[in-house]
Design a protein around this motif. Structure first.
Motif, PDB file in Angstrom:
ATOM      1  N   GLU A   1     -34.815 -21.227   0.032  1.00  0.00           N
ATOM      2  CA  GLU A   1     -33.400 -20.879  -0.135  1.00  0.00           C
ATOM      3  C   GLU A   1     -32.933 -20.076   1.076  1.00  0.00           C
ATOM      4  OE1 GLU A   1     -31.174 -21.805  -2.322  1.00  0.00           O
ATOM      5  OE2 GLU A   1     -32.642 -23.047  -3.397  1.00  0.00           O
ATOM      6  N   LEU A   2     -31.973 -20.619   1.809  1.00  0.00           N
ATOM      7  CA  LEU A   2     -31.535 -19.964   3.033  1.00  0.00           C
ATOM      8  C   LEU A   2     -30.836 -18.643   2.760  1.00  0.00           C
ATOM      9  CD1 LEU A   2     -30.292 -23.069   5.041  1.00  0.00           C
ATOM     10  CD2 LEU A   2     -32.416 -21.780   5.343  1.00  0.00           C
ATOM     11  N   GLY A   3     -30.153 -18.539   1.631  1.00  0.00           N
ATOM     12  CA  GLY A   3     -29.513 -17.274   1.295  1.00  0.00           C
ATOM     13  C   GLY A   3     -30.502 -16.128   1.209  1.00  0.00           C
ATOM     14  N   ALA A   4     -31.676 -16.384   0.652  1.00  0.00           N
ATOM     15  CA  ALA A   4     -32.715 -15.352   0.554  1.00  0.00           C
ATOM     16  C   ALA A   4     -33.224 -14.965   1.939  1.00  0.00           C
ATOM     17  CB  ALA A   4     -33.866 -15.854  -0.313  1.00  0.00           C
ATOM     18  N   VAL A   5     -33.320 -15.934   2.838  1.00  0.00           N
ATOM     19  CA  VAL A   5     -33.766 -15.649   4.200  1.00  0.00           C
ATOM     20  C   VAL A   5     -32.723 -14.818   4.926  1.00  0.00           C
ATOM     21  CG1 VAL A   5     -34.473 -16.672   6.394  1.00  0.00           C
ATOM     22  CG2 VAL A   5     -35.124 -17.759   4.240  1.00  0.00           C
ATOM     23  N   TYR A   6     -31.446 -15.157   4.764  1.00  0.00           N
ATOM     24  CA  TYR A   6     -30.388 -14.374   5.398  1.00  0.00           C
ATOM     25  C   TYR A   6     -30.381 -12.945   4.872  1.00  0.00           C
ATOM     26  CZ  TYR A   6     -28.610 -19.117   6.415  1.00  0.00           C
ATOM     27  OH  TYR A   6     -28.472 -20.426   6.821  1.00  0.00           O
ATOM     28  N   ASP A   7     -30.577 -12.782   3.572  1.00  0.00           N
ATOM     29  CA  ASP A   7     -30.640 -11.429   3.005  1.00  0.00           C
ATOM     30  C   ASP A   7     -31.782 -10.628   3.632  1.00  0.00           C
ATOM     31  OD1 ASP A   7     -28.495 -11.949   1.354  1.00  0.00           O
ATOM     32  OD2 ASP A   7     -29.715 -12.375  -0.424  1.00  0.00           O
ATOM     33  N   ALA A   8     -32.934 -11.285   3.795  1.00  0.00           N
ATOM     34  CA  ALA A   8     -34.083 -10.602   4.405  1.00  0.00           C
ATOM     35  C   ALA A   8     -33.784 -10.244   5.852  1.00  0.00           C
ATOM     36  CB  ALA A   8     -35.319 -11.493   4.314  1.00  0.00           C
ATOM     37  N   LEU A   9     -33.048 -11.093   6.536  1.00  0.00           N
ATOM     38  CA  LEU A   9     -32.683 -10.815   7.921  1.00  0.00           C
ATOM     39  C   LEU A   9     -31.753  -9.604   8.000  1.00  0.00           C
ATOM     40  CD1 LEU A   9     -32.766 -11.794  10.900  1.00  0.00           C
ATOM     41  CD2 LEU A   9     -30.745 -13.174  10.363  1.00  0.00           C
ATOM     42  N   ILE A  10     -30.769  -9.569   7.132  1.00  0.00           N
ATOM     43  CA  ILE A  10     -29.825  -8.445   7.128  1.00  0.00           C
ATOM     44  C   ILE A  10     -30.545  -7.134   6.821  1.00  0.00           C
ATOM     45  CG2 ILE A  10     -27.855  -7.453   5.885  1.00  0.00           C
ATOM     46  CD1 ILE A  10     -26.798 -10.338   5.555  1.00  0.00           C
ATOM     47  N   ASP A  11     -31.543  -7.173   5.952  1.00  0.00           N
ATOM     48  CA  ASP A  11     -32.266  -5.966   5.552  1.00  0.00           C
ATOM     49  C   ASP A  11     -33.410  -5.599   6.490  1.00  0.00           C
ATOM     50  OD1 ASP A  11     -30.657  -5.540   3.362  1.00  0.00           O
ATOM     51  OD2 ASP A  11     -31.946  -6.661   1.981  1.00  0.00           O
ATOM     52  N   ALA A  12     -33.739  -6.459   7.437  1.00  0.00           N
ATOM     53  CA  ALA A  12     -34.893  -6.212   8.306  1.00  0.00           C
ATOM     54  C   ALA A  12     -34.639  -4.995   9.195  1.00  0.00           C
ATOM     55  CB  ALA A  12     -35.181  -7.434   9.169  1.00  0.00           C
ATOM     56  N   PRO A  13     -35.482  -3.987   9.140  1.00  0.00           N
ATOM     57  CA  PRO A  13     -35.265  -2.806   9.992  1.00  0.00           C
ATOM     58  C   PRO A  13     -35.329  -3.138  11.476  1.00  0.00           C
ATOM     59  CG  PRO A  13     -37.410  -2.699   8.885  1.00  0.00           C
ATOM     60  CD  PRO A  13     -36.670  -3.840   8.277  1.00  0.00           C
ATOM     61  N   GLU A  14     -36.103  -4.168  11.844  1.00  0.00           N
ATOM     62  CA  GLU A  14     -36.265  -4.501  13.258  1.00  0.00           C
ATOM     63  C   GLU A  14     -34.944  -4.946  13.898  1.00  0.00           C
ATOM     64  OE1 GLU A  14     -40.066  -5.541  11.041  1.00  0.00           O
ATOM     65  OE2 GLU A  14     -37.900  -5.879  10.767  1.00  0.00           O
ATOM     66  N   VAL A  15     -34.102  -5.621  13.116  1.00  0.00           N
ATOM     67  CA  VAL A  15     -32.861  -6.129  13.682  1.00  0.00           C
ATOM     68  C   VAL A  15     -31.886  -5.002  13.990  1.00  0.00           C
ATOM     69  CG1 VAL A  15     -31.503  -6.516  11.577  1.00  0.00           C
ATOM     70  CG2 VAL A  15     -31.275  -8.098  13.479  1.00  0.00           C
ATOM     71  N   TRP A  16     -32.047  -3.879  13.305  1.00  0.00           N
ATOM     72  CA  TRP A  16     -31.164  -2.734  13.512  1.00  0.00           C
ATOM     73  C   TRP A  16     -31.688  -1.749  14.553  1.00  0.00           C
ATOM     74  CZ3 TRP A  16     -26.525  -3.396  11.508  1.00  0.00           C
ATOM     75  CH2 TRP A  16     -26.394  -4.267  10.410  1.00  0.00           C
ATOM     76  N   SER A  17     -32.931  -1.919  14.975  1.00  0.00           N
ATOM     77  CA  SER A  17     -33.528  -0.962  15.908  1.00  0.00           C
ATOM     78  C   SER A  17     -33.885  -1.560  17.261  1.00  0.00           C
ATOM     79  CB  SER A  17     -34.799  -0.353  15.291  1.00  0.00           C
ATOM     80  OG  SER A  17     -35.757  -1.364  15.000  1.00  0.00           O
ATOM     81  N   ALA A  18     -33.902  -2.885  17.372  1.00  0.00           N
ATOM     82  CA  ALA A  18     -34.290  -3.508  18.636  1.00  0.00           C
ATOM     83  C   ALA A  18     -33.252  -3.221  19.717  1.00  0.00           C
ATOM     84  CB  ALA A  18     -34.447  -5.017  18.455  1.00  0.00           C
ATOM     85  N   PRO A  19     -33.687  -3.054  20.964  1.00  0.00           N
ATOM     86  CA  PRO A  19     -32.724  -2.837  22.064  1.00  0.00           C
ATOM     87  C   PRO A  19     -31.750  -4.010  22.185  1.00  0.00           C
ATOM     88  CG  PRO A  19     -34.985  -2.421  22.775  1.00  0.00           C
ATOM     89  CD  PRO A  19     -35.077  -3.059  21.430  1.00  0.00           C
TER      90      PRO A  19
ATOM     91  N   SER B   1     -43.698  -8.394  12.612  1.00  0.00           N
ATOM     92  CA  SER B   1     -43.333  -7.855  11.294  1.00  0.00           C
ATOM     93  C   SER B   1     -42.069  -8.526  10.762  1.00  0.00           C
ATOM     94  CB  SER B   1     -43.123  -6.346  11.380  1.00  0.00           C
ATOM     95  OG  SER B   1     -42.149  -6.028  12.378  1.00  0.00           O
ATOM     96  N   ALA B   2     -41.113  -8.796  11.647  1.00  0.00           N
ATOM     97  CA  ALA B   2     -39.882  -9.458  11.218  1.00  0.00           C
ATOM     98  C   ALA B   2     -40.147 -10.915  10.869  1.00  0.00           C
ATOM     99  CB  ALA B   2     -38.830  -9.357  12.321  1.00  0.00           C
ATOM    100  N   ILE B   3     -40.969 -11.575  11.667  1.00  0.00           N
ATOM    101  CA  ILE B   3     -41.310 -12.978  11.382  1.00  0.00           C
ATOM    102  C   ILE B   3     -41.959 -13.087  10.009  1.00  0.00           C
ATOM    103  CG2 ILE B   3     -42.760 -14.924  12.081  1.00  0.00           C
ATOM    104  CD1 ILE B   3     -42.384 -13.974  14.984  1.00  0.00           C
ATOM    105  N   VAL B   4     -42.915 -12.211   9.725  1.00  0.00           N
ATOM    106  CA  VAL B   4     -43.610 -12.240   8.436  1.00  0.00           C
ATOM    107  C   VAL B   4     -42.626 -11.998   7.291  1.00  0.00           C
ATOM    108  CG1 VAL B   4     -45.315 -11.057   7.010  1.00  0.00           C
ATOM    109  CG2 VAL B   4     -45.845 -11.598   9.396  1.00  0.00           C
TER     110      VAL B   4
END
Length: 475
Positions: free
Chosen positions: A328-346, A313-316
């Protein structure tokens, strides 16, 4: 409850400093770091210039060639001594550049941006064990990567591929169009000795830098891209009659039309009629926007920031942000910051030796860095990750199995004890290791580790236990 401060400091950043205070708007705080990133910090400008290093190296090579022609043993001894001094100076500058890189990371107020610098530098890896790459490696990261961190991936791709460090490392300086004007004349004079194409750079562009393995490209695509890349070389190393074709500052990328393979190229089914260096630039631009490239980069980013086996789900999500924004890398970084998986993974990402040392120095303060750059280099060698020396174009591994061996863990424990033996004197004054552990680990600090630190016989021992703890080893 998820400790967002710990995730922001360790997963996105490079480790907390005791004085770090994460605001309530943690996502906004991370986004602001990207806007505030300084691509050219003072530590970089204090280093010896790449042009001077390459000039010295080129001159020593010329002296060696002249000495061989003269046959004088005295002359050859003098040249060898001069060559040795150039090598020593180059090594000293490489050690100083590695130390500057650590200082920048350890003191940075924009650690997310610095982590991304390290990520992309490893994605476009060069290895600096030998001259002249060693002279070029620092400039490569400081200019090609830092200078394009928040722009379009196509710009970073072109800057990385066209940098003298990459051209030298992957033997592009030895590649020439077999049917180019200059090589045709040379080969005609040499009878059966053929100079011509080298596929190393083209292969790694497709396999590592853009599309990724098993993405559908063929050997024909590799060869066609290699032909398109011909003509790019590095000034300062041309020999004999080639010198009159190379006009540029030593260590600078130049394009020599007489070395470029003539004709249109076909890569991934598309025909490129462009002439000269415009041909390779056009192909690189299309490779940057290819869906396979989006998937490859999204997977690597998700693996680096979330888990060794990243959630689909995060990759997609990252892939879609890349394609929708045109790379645009800025858009990718924004998506990374907003990704719920990055905040919930162990908290399972094992810190590489570089990550661990940076986090250690951010914990202890800048005085924890060995003052001697060569000693610092030896420390990274002991940990198995000398700066800018992965040994191959694939770069350093990014999963726990690459780093979490028993021997590697013992090395970290030994270094933790060494760095913190006199921690109260050398770090941020007299501090309590219990409060230090709480301030840098937050809710990630486990009761067993907290108890072990509290029972330590001396403050330095308590700090060493913190740096050796399972929580500190992971992010």
């Amino acid at each position: 409850m998820t400790d967002t401060a710990s995730i922001a400091n360790d997963r996105f950043g490079l480790g907390a400093r005791p004085e770090t205070r994460v605001p309530g708007d943690v996502r906004g705080w991370l986004a602001e770091q990207l806007r505030a990133f300084e691509p050219n910090p003072t530590d970089i400008s204090d280093l010896a210039s790449t042009a001077d290093l390459i000039t010295d190296l080129a001159e020593s090579r010329g002296m060696m060639q002249a000495a061989r022609r003269s046959g004088s043993s005295q002359s050859q001894d003098e040249v060898r001594q001069a060559r040795l001094e150039v090598t020593r100076r180059d090594r000293r500058n490489a050690f100083a550049a590695g130390a500057a890189r650590l200082r920048i990371a350890a003191q940075s107020e924009t650690p997310l941006a610095e982590r991304l610098v390290h990520f992309w530098s490893n994605h476009f890896a060069v290895s600096a064990e030998r001259l002249p790459v060693r002279s070029l490696a620092a400039d490569y990261e400081f200019r090609a990567i830092r200078g394009n961190l928040t722009g379009n991936f196509a710009d970073m791709l072109r800057a990385a591929i066209g940098h003298p460090a990459m051209l030298t490392f992957l033997d592009q300086t030895r590649s020439a169009g077999p049917n180019s004007a200059l090589i045709s004349r040379i080969n005609a004079r040499r009878n059966n000795t053929q100079l011509g194409l080298n596929e190393n750079l083209a292969r790694e562009v497709l396999e590592l830098h853009t599309l990724g393995v098993r993405s559908g490209y063929t050997q024909d695509d590799v060869e066609e891209l290699a032909r398109a890349l011909t003509g790019w070389t590095v000034a300062g190393f041309a020999r004999g009659g080639m010198r009159r074709f190379v006009d540029g500052e030593p260590g600078e990328t130049v394009f020599i039309p007489e070395l470029h393979e003539p004709g249109a190229r076909t890569v991934l089914g598309k025909r490129y009629p462009e002439v000269g260096e415009a041909q390779a630039l056009a192909i690189l631009g299309d490779l940057a926007l290819h869906p396979a490239t989006a998937r490859h980069l999204a997977t690597k980013l998700a693996r680096h920031f979330i888990a060794d086996v990243p959630p689909q789900s995060a990759i997609v999500r990252l892939e879609r942000a890349y394609l929708d924004s045109g790379g645009e890398l800025g858009a990718v970084y924004d998506a990374l910051i907003d990704a719920p998986e990055v905040w919930s993974a162990p908290r399972d990402k094992f810190r590489t030796p570089w990550d661990w040392i940076v986090a250690t120095v951010r914990t202890l303060g800048p005085n924890a860095i060995p003052r001697n750059p060569q000693a610092l280099h030896r420390l990274f060698e002991m940990l198995g990750q000398p700066v800018w020396q992965p040994g191959n174009p694939s770069g350093w591994g990014d999963v726990a199995s690459d780093w979490a061996s028993p021997g590697a863990l013992l090395s970290r424990v030994e270094i933790a004890n060494r760095l913190t033996m006199s921690a109260p004197r050398n770090a941020r004054g007299h501090f309590d290791p219990r409060s230090l552990a709480q301030s840098v680990l937050g809710e990630a600090l486990q009761p067993a580790t907290a108890e072990a630190i509290a029972r330590a016989e001396a403050p330095g021992m308590g700090v060493a236990l913190l740096l050796s703890s399972p929580e500190f080893m992971r992010r």
